[in-house]
Scaffold this active site. Structure first.
Site, short mmCIF file in Angstrom:
data_model
loop_
_atom_site.label_atom_id
_atom_site.label_comp_id
_atom_site.label_asym_id
_atom_site.label_seq_id
_atom_site.Cartn_x
_atom_site.Cartn_y
_atom_site.Cartn_z
N HIS A 94 0.82 -1.22 0.00
CA HIS A 94 0.00 0.00 0.00
C HIS A 94 0.84 1.25 0.00
CE1 HIS A 94 -3.64 -2.12 0.57
NE2 HIS A 94 -3.16 -2.74 1.63
N GLU A 138 6.82 -12.40 -17.77
CA GLU A 138 7.52 -12.12 -16.51
C GLU A 138 8.01 -13.37 -15.82
OE1 GLU A 138 4.87 -9.96 -13.93
OE2 GLU A 138 3.13 -11.07 -14.64
N ASP A 155 9.49 -8.86 -12.21
CA ASP A 155 9.27 -10.26 -11.89
C ASP A 155 10.18 -11.16 -12.73
OD1 ASP A 155 7.62 -10.22 -9.76
OD2 ASP A 155 5.76 -10.41 -10.89
N CYS A 161 7.48 -2.89 -19.52
CA CYS A 161 6.77 -2.09 -18.52
C CYS A 161 7.37 -2.20 -17.13
CB CYS A 161 5.29 -2.44 -18.48
SG CYS A 161 4.94 -4.04 -17.78
#
Lengths: 578, 110
Positions: free
Chosen positions: A190, A432, A456, A503
């Site tokens: 978060h 990924e 990842d 990305c």
């Protein structure tokens, strides 16, 4: 001065006083102060008592006189708070042992509470709870740990916490929260998500920063380098202030190229898209000169609501971004949460190894109702613009086909209900995992585009968890294995004539831009604040340079050699960025 | 001069009471005791065989309650010790404490 190394998850620099927030369970570390600070610390104790008394008086006044039970409790508390010998006991401890106000308050009151708790008489032993209440009340005033405090800030602060909950971050006052630093977390925590959406620097995985920083300490949060400096010395503050000025000047210069295309000096056009977490961020992408959304993370929908998001929740969140980019593409990635992530509406069984566990597309394929809700909403928005669907964490062809089959089921449902959608909506996958990268040639036949998620991909290729500070130095995009996988994926995409983005964070690191261009990447999707800088780099280089650099790099066999070479080359060709 | 001043300030009054109230010196009575004691400027000490407490401190008085025996010595020391003891005696003999004076020991320092 104390320097802590963590992971920078949102770029920028903040210099401000700290606000330490935490759960109701206070863990007060024993922390010594200097002799010269004792007076100030004793004053803090007295002020806390004063504020607590005032607070109680207000509460008592608001109470009905008849409510004697509650009134009694407050009466006891306020007498404790007015008790000078108690206050003196605490200030004496601050003075004699050179301890913080918080620690002294906690120590003395817990001592008293323990004393009570040991008595056999139940009535008396229960009074221990009252003493704990008094302790908490005082600590709240000392630590400013009230949740409302985050919402009612009146000066610029850096928020320090063990971990931030959605409720805590929902109350952030954007004008005053200047930075975030937490003990735990990663890019999808978060704290990271919120910081990036607010455009404030954030560093996570700092181990015990919430204990190391005292309330009101001066703190520098350096989201670019992943460093937090506690009580910096004057020279450090000066250095950072200068850096901030330079940064602001550079940003100003970059504004000038906002409306210019990302094109190399020898005329090769590159597309720059933005990664977003929240619908509102599409505005930031536009403001920074982004040409579309290359990655719309949708996890916030699951993390910020008490209930699982409805189709309407999804739809509304997507429409906003799609309308902002009516003429360019918006790539919506389906839910990429892991079983390790807590979502309010469901409890997952804890897994010993969540990174390799039931997460992302795997979770979606097991919870079809949830998956279909999201797909329906995405499809419905497809008539409003150039919407694309992207599946994360695909490892093999079966998984991809399974996901596409579900998508077709949803399409049929919509057909039956005569709900319009774009029938030829583009479908892509994140590359990924090494298995997806190695079989990219096969997967390419079933999709319209690839998006290489470098974070990842690096983690799974190198078997390194970069949020684990004991191995995070091994995490590098410059590893030969990683570069070979990327090159193979780019080539497979070219051969199959499908789209290709990068990305991950690699797409926004200056030294890797030239290499990615040289490898054949023409579309980058990055955090919106990074777009102008990357555009500047692209506009300063030639493809001839990039190709030459890439050929050289591909002959190298060590990460260190590659990283050094890239840095030197970038310094030579684009000195203004370094 | 000095001796005279000291004599004035060191006015000491002491009473011993036995608390008959079954619940002993609990929070509410302790609170009342502290409230009454705080009205006076003299030092007020309350002790039982195990420990001594400042009669104006709820913290100390409740700690005393936590270790209380039924006999308490209340000792006031200062200019208004007389009035303080009178008021406290009235309090502890009241409904909340049901205290019974064991002996009155008026005392003048020197």
């Amino acid at each position: 001065m104390e320097i802590r190394k963590g992971i920078g998850v949102s770029p920028g620099i903040a210099i401000a006083r700290s606000l330490v927030i935490d759960s109701e369970e206070y863990r007060i570390p024993r922390r010594s102060i200097m002799n010269s600070q004792r007076k100030a610390e004793m004053r803090r104790v007295r002020e806390a008592f004063g504020k607590a008394v005032a607070e109680l008086t207000e509460l008592e006044a608001a109470l009905d006189i008849g409510e004697s039970k509650v009134g009694d409790i407050f009466a006891v508390h306020s007498r404790f708070l007015r008790d000078r010998s108690l206050r003196k006991k605490i200030t004496d401890l601050v003075f004699s042992e050179c301890l913080t106000a918080e620690y002294a308050v906690s120590t003395i009151l817990r001592e008293i509470a323990t004393h009570f708790a040991q008595v056999k008489d139940a009535y008396i032993s229960e009074r221990a709870a009252d003493i704990y209440d008094v302790e908490r009340r005082l600590l709240r005033h000392l630590l400013g740990k009230k949740r409302e405090d985050v919402a009612h800030l009146t000066e610029e602060m850096v928020v320090i916490a063990h971990q931030l909950s959605p409720t805590q971050t929902a109350g952030f006052n954007k004008t005053f929260v200047k930075g975030v630093a937490t003990d735990v977390g990663g890019r999808t925590s978060h704290s990271a998500i919120v910081a990036r959406s607010l455009g404030i620097p954030a560093v996570v995985a700092l181990e015990d920063i919430s204990e190391a920083v005292g309330v009101g300490d001066a703190v520098i949060v350096d989201g670019n380098r992943g460093v937090v400096i506690i009580n910096p010395d004057e020279e450090t503050v000066r250095e950072y202030e200068k850096y901030l000025q330079d940064f602001a000047r550079l940003e100003h210069e970059l504004d000038a190229i906002r409306d210019m295309p990302a094109v190399t000096r020898d005329g090769v056009r590159v597309e720059l898209l933005g990664n977003i977490e929240f619908p509102d961020e599409s505005e930031v992408v536009l403001a920074k000169g982004g040409e579309g959304i290359g990655l719309y993370r949708t996890e916030f929908l699951y993390l910020y609501n008490q209930q699982e998001p409805t189709e309407v929740d999804h739809y509304e969140a997507y429409v906003k971004a799609v309308q902002a980019f009516s003429n360019s593409s918006v790539v919506i990635r389906t839910m990429d949460l892991g079983a390790d992530k807590y979502t309010p509406s469901r409890r997952y069984t804890p897994e010993p190894n969540p990174c390799l566990g039931l997460r992302s597309i795997r979770l979606c394929l097991q919870d079809l109702a949830m998956f279909k809700t999201q797909l329906r909403a995405i499809l419905r928005t497809s008539v409003l613009g150039d919407v694309k669907i992207m599946f994360p964490l695909i490892t093999n062809l079966e998984e991809l086909r399974h996901a596409k089959m579900i998508l077709h089921d949803v399409m049929e449902d919509l057909d039956e209900e005569s709900i319009p959608y774009k029938h030829d909506i583009e479908v892509g996958i994140m590359i990924e995992t090494p298995s997806a990268a190695l079989t990219a040639g096969t997967l390419a036949r079933d999709v319209d585009f690839f998006s290489i998620g470098t974070n990842d991909l690096i983690q799974y290729t190198l078997a390194v968890d970069r949020s684990n500070e004991r191995v995070s130095s091994l995490f590098s995009a410059g590893e030969p294995a990683v570069l070979r996988l990327i090159r193979a994926v780019v080539q497979d995409a070219y051969r199959a004539k499908i789209g290709l983005h990068v990305c991950g964070e690699m797409a926004s690191e200056p030294e890797y831009i030239m290499l990615l261009l040289g490898l054949g990447v023409r579309t980058f999707s990055l955090a919106p604040p990074m777009i102008p800088e990357v555009k500047q780099i692209i506009r300063s280089v030639t493809m001839t340079d990039c190709n030459q650099l890439t050929r050289k790099i591909l002959t190298m066999n060590s990460q260190r050699q590659i990283s050094n070479y890239l840095r030197d080359a970038a310094r030579k060709i684009i000195p203004e960025v370094f | 001069m000095q001796a005279e001043g000291e004599a004035l300030e060191k006015l000491v009054r002491e009473i011993k009471v036995e608390i008959k109230n079954e619940d002993g010196l609990h929070m509410r009575p302790a609170m009342q005791f502290v409230d009454v004691a705080s009205r006076f400027s003299c030092d007020i000490k309350v002790s039982n065989p195990q420990c001594e407490a400042n009669g104006k401190s709820i913290m100390q008085m409740s700690m005393l309650a936590a270790t209380q025996g039924s006999r308490l010595t209340i000792r006031a020391e200062g200019a208004d010790a007389e009035e303080a003891i009178t008021a406290l005696k009235e309090l502890v003999e009241g409904e909340q404490f049901r205290g019974v004076s064991v002996e009155d020991v008026p005392e003048q320092n020197n």
